[in-house]
Motif scaffolding. Structure first.
Motif, PDB file in Angstrom:
ATOM      1  N   GLY A 158      41.657  82.958 -36.771  1.00 30.79           N
ATOM      2  CA  GLY A 158      42.457  84.171 -36.825  1.00 30.79           C
ATOM      3  C   GLY A 158      41.951  85.246 -35.889  1.00 30.79           C
ATOM      4  N   VAL A 159      40.636  85.444 -35.884  1.00 30.96           N
ATOM      5  CA  VAL A 159      40.024  86.438 -34.993  1.00 30.96           C
ATOM      6  C   VAL A 159      40.242  86.060 -33.537  1.00 30.96           C
ATOM      7  N   GLY A 160      40.050  84.773 -33.229  1.00 30.44           N
ATOM      8  CA  GLY A 160      40.233  84.326 -31.847  1.00 30.44           C
ATOM      9  C   GLY A 160      41.666  84.467 -31.376  1.00 30.44           C
ATOM     10  N   SER A 161      42.616  84.181 -32.257  1.00 28.36           N
ATOM     11  CA  SER A 161      44.025  84.219 -31.851  1.00 28.36           C
ATOM     12  C   SER A 161      44.544  85.632 -31.651  1.00 28.36           C
ATOM     13  N   VAL A 162      43.898  86.631 -32.280  1.00 28.51           N
ATOM     14  CA  VAL A 162      44.295  88.025 -32.061  1.00 28.51           C
ATOM     15  C   VAL A 162      44.003  88.425 -30.623  1.00 28.51           C
ATOM     16  N   ARG A 163      42.870  87.968 -30.108  1.00 33.20           N
ATOM     17  CA  ARG A 163      42.514  88.291 -28.719  1.00 33.20           C
ATOM     18  C   ARG A 163      43.536  87.688 -27.774  1.00 33.20           C
ATOM     19  N   ARG A 164      43.753  86.403 -27.928  1.00 33.58           N
ATOM     20  CA  ARG A 164      44.817  85.686 -27.212  1.00 33.58           C
ATOM     21  C   ARG A 164      44.804  84.249 -27.708  1.00 33.58           C
ATOM     22  N   THR A 165      45.964  83.642 -27.762  1.00 30.17           N
ATOM     23  CA  THR A 165      46.078  82.295 -28.308  1.00 30.17           C
ATOM     24  C   THR A 165      45.202  81.311 -27.556  1.00 30.17           C
ATOM     25  N   ALA A 166      45.069  81.504 -26.245  1.00 35.43           N
ATOM     26  CA  ALA A 166      44.283  80.588 -25.426  1.00 35.43           C
ATOM     27  C   ALA A 166      42.793  80.699 -25.706  1.00 35.43           C
ATOM     28  N   ALA A 167      42.379  81.765 -26.409  1.00 35.93           N
ATOM     29  CA  ALA A 167      40.958  81.925 -26.715  1.00 35.93           C
ATOM     30  C   ALA A 167      40.481  80.918 -27.749  1.00 35.93           C
ATOM     31  N   VAL A 168      41.413  80.333 -28.493  1.00 38.79           N
ATOM     32  CA  VAL A 168      41.067  79.330 -29.507  1.00 38.79           C
ATOM     33  C   VAL A 168      41.179  77.950 -28.881  1.00 38.79           C
ATOM     34  N   ARG A 169      40.140  77.134 -29.060  1.00 37.95           N
ATOM     35  CA  ARG A 169      40.188  75.749 -28.595  1.00 37.95           C
ATOM     36  C   ARG A 169      40.886  74.928 -29.676  1.00 37.95           C
ATOM     37  N   TRP A 170      42.199  74.818 -29.543  1.00 39.18           N
ATOM     38  CA  TRP A 170      43.001  74.213 -30.605  1.00 39.18           C
ATOM     39  C   TRP A 170      42.704  72.739 -30.784  1.00 39.18           C
ATOM     40  N   GLY A 171      42.228  72.068 -29.740  1.00 41.58           N
ATOM     41  CA  GLY A 171      41.858  70.655 -29.876  1.00 41.58           C
ATOM     42  C   GLY A 171      40.699  70.475 -30.833  1.00 41.58           C
ATOM     43  N   VAL A 172      39.694  71.360 -30.722  1.00 39.92           N
ATOM     44  CA  VAL A 172      38.550  71.318 -31.636  1.00 39.92           C
ATOM     45  C   VAL A 172      39.017  71.648 -33.049  1.00 39.92           C
ATOM     46  N   ALA A 173      39.816  72.712 -33.181  1.00 39.53           N
ATOM     47  CA  ALA A 173      40.324  73.098 -34.499  1.00 39.53           C
ATOM     48  C   ALA A 173      41.140  71.965 -35.109  1.00 39.53           C
ATOM     49  N   GLY A 174      41.917  71.258 -34.277  1.00 41.36           N
ATOM     50  CA  GLY A 174      42.723  70.147 -34.781  1.00 41.36           C
ATOM     51  C   GLY A 174      41.883  69.008 -35.310  1.00 41.36           C
ATOM     52  N   SER A 175      40.779  68.687 -34.626  1.00 43.00           N
ATOM     53  CA  SER A 175      39.903  67.612 -35.098  1.00 43.00           C
ATOM     54  C   SER A 175      39.251  67.989 -36.420  1.00 43.00           C
ATOM     55  N   ILE A 176      38.972  69.279 -36.604  1.00 42.87           N
ATOM     56  CA  ILE A 176      38.400  69.744 -37.866  1.00 42.87           C
ATOM     57  C   ILE A 176      39.419  69.582 -38.989  1.00 42.87           C
ATOM     58  N   VAL A 177      40.688  69.891 -38.704  1.00 47.76           N
ATOM     59  CA  VAL A 177      41.740  69.750 -39.713  1.00 47.76           C
ATOM     60  C   VAL A 177      41.857  68.291 -40.162  1.00 47.76           C
ATOM     61  N   TRP A 178      41.729  67.358 -39.210  1.00 44.87           N
ATOM     62  CA  TRP A 178      41.779  65.941 -39.583  1.00 44.87           C
ATOM     63  C   TRP A 178      40.647  65.595 -40.546  1.00 44.87           C
ATOM     64  N   ALA A 179      39.476  66.174 -40.330  1.00 45.48           N
ATOM     65  CA  ALA A 179      38.358  65.937 -41.247  1.00 45.48           C
ATOM     66  C   ALA A 179      38.690  66.467 -42.638  1.00 45.48           C
ATOM     67  N   TRP A 180      39.370  67.616 -42.692  1.00 42.55           N
ATOM     68  CA  TRP A 180      39.779  68.183 -43.984  1.00 42.55           C
ATOM     69  C   TRP A 180      40.737  67.236 -44.715  1.00 42.55           C
ATOM     70  N   VAL A 181      41.702  66.687 -43.969  1.00 35.68           N
ATOM     71  CA  VAL A 181      42.710  65.804 -44.567  1.00 35.68           C
ATOM     72  C   VAL A 181      42.054  64.539 -45.132  1.00 35.68           C
ATOM     73  N   LEU A 182      41.049  64.031 -44.426  1.00 38.80           N
ATOM     74  CA  LEU A 182      40.431  62.765 -44.802  1.00 38.80           C
ATOM     75  C   LEU A 182      39.360  62.899 -45.876  1.00 38.80           C
ATOM     76  N   THR A 183      38.849  64.124 -46.098  1.00 42.84           N
ATOM     77  CA  THR A 183      37.690  64.288 -46.978  1.00 42.84           C
ATOM     78  C   THR A 183      37.926  63.760 -48.389  1.00 42.84           C
TER      79      THR A 183
END
Length: 335
Positions: A291-316
């Motif tokens: 959220g903090v990163g996206s306020v600065r600008r959407t490109a500031a967030v590495r969405w690929g890394v965030a996406g891999s983390i979400v997959w870990a959440w789904v599989l846990t």
């Protein structure tokens, strides 16, 4: 609820295993509390873990045991609990934590434990003992806690940016380097208050099943103190593999961003703990950082890394549940 005949040394051994899980929870999730304060350079790593560990333990004196009650009585029917089920649940949670720690994936220790309890219960008695309301409440916060962290983190940053609009960057950084000590302390309080209680809950479940504690009795104080000590010690030793992912790979943070992310995460954890909901501190702080990163600008967030983390959440939950089911049968074979 008829007590299960469980030997003293089996109970003692399972309590130790539960405390090992609690230690690993602190070790695994240390990054959640310290990643932002380390990545912004406010504290050195050894200072940050000591700061976080202290407030993990102090949470003992602040929060009621509502999360422990949910874990101990609100996920599965307590009448089916025995030592084999507890062993399987802990094995599933610990194994998944080791795998995700090794690969530096900030998954949820909390949901690994919930998955472990569910998987071991299904292995023993099918789906009938599962308490739908408790599981639904926990699973819903897989979405709600990072979303709330995201909203609060970004909203706080917008408010701070407006308040500091006429201040120089250097002056703002100076202020928030100090304020980040407060936000890190608050987040560590929330981390200790929510996560230590999950281990309190599973030990309480064991003691109830064995007849050591009667229904309606309070949780023994020694259980609560040991669980808060274990998570604090785990945090003190830290989980350095995950710090880099949380603090730098998702988005680059400055002290003001670290303060906003930690504060948004802390508010979410305080709310969830007050409601008795076992949430993931990992999910919460990741949402706040994004959220903090996206306020600065959407490109500031590495969405690929965030996406891999979400997959870990789904599989846990399913992965820890599967391991726990195997652990239940191993436990039946061993003792």
């Amino acid at each position: 609820m008829e007590p299960v005949q469980i030997g003293f040394w089996v109970i003692a051994g399972l309590v130790v295993v539960a405390l090992v899980f609690d230690f690993m929870n602190g070790f695994h999730d240390a990054a959640n509390a310290i990643a932002t304060v380390v990545s912004t350079g406010v504290l050195k790593p050894h200072q940050a873990v000591a700061w976080a560990a202290f407030f993990n333990f102090i949470a003992l004196f602040i929060f009621q045991l509502k999360v422990a009650s949910t874990v101990g009585k609100g996920i599965i029917d307590p009448t089916i609990v025995d030592h084999h089920l507890i062993f399987g649940a802990l094995l599933g949670a610990i194994a998944w934590n080791v795998v995700t720690w090794y690969y530096g994936i900030p998954s949820s220790s909390s949901h690994a434990l919930i998955g472990g309890i569910v998987g071991a219960a299904i292995a023993k008695a099918g789906t009938e003992p599962l308490i739908g309301a408790g599981i639904a409440k926990t699973v819903s916060f897989i979405i709600i806690s990072p979303l709330l962290g995201y909203i609060l983190g970004s909203l706080i940053l917008v408010i701070v940016a407006w308040i500091c609009r006429n201040k120089t960057q250097r002056r703002v950084d100076k202020w928030f380097r100090r304020l980040q000590l407060v936000s890190a302390a608050l987040y560590s309080l929330g981390h200790g208050g929510n996560d230590a209680q999950k281990t309190v809950g599973i030990i309480w479940m064991l003691l109830l099943a064995a007849g050591v504690t009667a229904q309606g009795d309070p949780v023994p104080s020694w259980v609560v103190v040991l669980c808060y000590m274990a998570i604090g010690l785990g945090t003190l030793f830290g989980g350095w593999r995950i710090v880099k992912t949380m603090g730098q790979r998702i988005t680059k943070l400055k002290p003001v961003g670290g303060f906003c992310a930690e504060t948004g995460g802390a508010i979410t954890l305080f709310l969830a703990t007050a409601l008795g909901i076992p949430v993931s501190t990992t999910h919460t702080i990741t949402g706040a950082i994004v959220g903090v990163g996206s306020v600065r600008r959407t490109a500031a967030v590495r969405w690929g890394v965030a996406g891999s983390i979400v997959w870990a959440w789904v599989l846990t939950i399913p992965c820890s549940a599967l391991i726990a089911a195997g652990g239940y049968w191993i436990g039946r074979t061993l003792f």
